[in-house]
Design a protein around this motif. Structure first.
Motif, short mmCIF file in Angstrom:
data_model
loop_
_atom_site.label_atom_id
_atom_site.label_comp_id
_atom_site.label_asym_id
_atom_site.label_seq_id
_atom_site.Cartn_x
_atom_site.Cartn_y
_atom_site.Cartn_z
N PRO A 192 40.54 95.32 132.57
CA PRO A 192 41.48 94.99 131.32
C PRO A 192 41.80 93.73 131.33
O PRO A 192 43.00 93.02 131.30
N GLY A 237 43.32 95.16 126.23
CA GLY A 237 43.29 96.66 126.48
C GLY A 237 42.23 97.12 127.35
O GLY A 237 41.38 96.19 127.48
N GLN A 251 38.58 98.64 128.46
CA GLN A 251 37.22 98.87 128.01
C GLN A 251 37.19 97.53 126.86
O GLN A 251 36.79 98.15 126.03
N GLU A 293 39.20 96.43 121.73
CA GLU A 293 39.81 97.05 122.83
C GLU A 293 39.53 98.67 122.68
O GLU A 293 39.78 99.38 121.93
N PHE A 316 38.94 101.08 124.39
CA PHE A 316 39.64 102.47 124.85
C PHE A 316 40.87 102.82 123.78
O PHE A 316 40.84 104.08 123.42
N ASP A 317 41.58 101.94 123.36
CA ASP A 317 42.81 102.10 122.60
C ASP A 317 42.51 101.90 121.08
O ASP A 317 43.11 102.49 120.18
N GLY A 318 41.38 101.23 120.83
CA GLY A 318 40.97 100.93 119.38
C GLY A 318 41.63 99.47 118.95
O GLY A 318 42.64 99.16 119.51
N THR A 328 44.27 97.45 113.22
CA THR A 328 43.88 99.06 113.95
C THR A 328 42.54 99.36 113.50
O THR A 328 41.93 98.98 112.62
N PRO A 386 38.87 104.01 118.76
CA PRO A 386 38.23 103.47 119.98
C PRO A 386 36.97 103.24 119.81
O PRO A 386 36.23 104.09 119.16
#
Length: 197
Positions: A122, A140, A142, A156, A158-160, A177, A180
């Motif tokens: 990260p 974040g 990945q 980001e 993993f989290d989007g 926003t 992922p």
């Protein structure tokens, strides 16, 4: 669209080869894959029309993890080094140790900066090519790094969400926003493959 094979070349290793097409230098750069003894690891320059090997160079006993072309040089990220080489004959110009995240699979050039990321870490690694200064930025899980127009963006994975990179402040700006992502491609728009099933 139908396609047919134009040529075929054998490059040592069984997986994880790194490939970069460079129209400006009329070159296809490709590294050895896993399974090659460390002292024998090489990077090759191929003719994109014929597949002929035009140049090759050893990579100082480290596997190539990412490639980028900027300002007439080829930048090669390995396990712990960043190499600057001449794209025509792959001769070494200069190198730096431990200025990028290790095994960075992504390397993006933007002006004097190189941006690198390893999807398993990260963190983003920024490297000022003119001053030799490395910078780390938390991000974040990945991270996916790409250029859209003149802006370097970070997804980001993993989290989007998408964020722009501010080089002067060495930070990420805002956050759009989004889902992922497993992969990203950018042009006039950003395209992504959603992570998950």
């Amino acid at each position: 669209v139908r396609s047919s094979e134009i040529w075929r070349a054998t490059i040592p290793g069984h997986t994880s080869h790194v490939v970069l097409a460079d129209p400006a230098n009329e070159s296809l750069f490709v590294s050895d894959g896993w399974g090659v003894a460390y002292p024998a690891l090489r990077l090759y320059r191929l003719d994109p029309e014929t597949g002929e090997k035009l140049a090759e160079a050893r990579t100082r006993q480290q596997h190539v993890s990412a490639l980028a072309v900027c300002d007439g040089s080829l930048f090669v990220a390995t396990h712990s080094r960043l190499l600057r080489v001449n794209p025509s004959d792959l001769s070494a110009i200069e190198h730096w140790d431990r200025v990028l995240p290790s095994d960075a699979q992504q390397l993006v050039a933007s002006g004097q900066w190189l941006v690198a990321a390893n999807r398993r870490k990260p963190v983003l690694g920024l490297f000022d090519r003119t001053g030799g200064r490395p910078v780390r930025i938390r991000v974040g899980l990945q991270p996916l790094v790409f250029r859209q127009g003149g802006t370097v963006m970070v997804a980001e994975g993993f989290d989007g969400g998408l964020r722009a990179l501010d080089f002067e402040q060495a930070r990420l700006l805002g956050a759009e926003t989004g889902p992922p992502l497993a992969a990203v491609a950018a042009g006039a728009e950003v395209w992504g493959i959603e992570a998950g099933e």
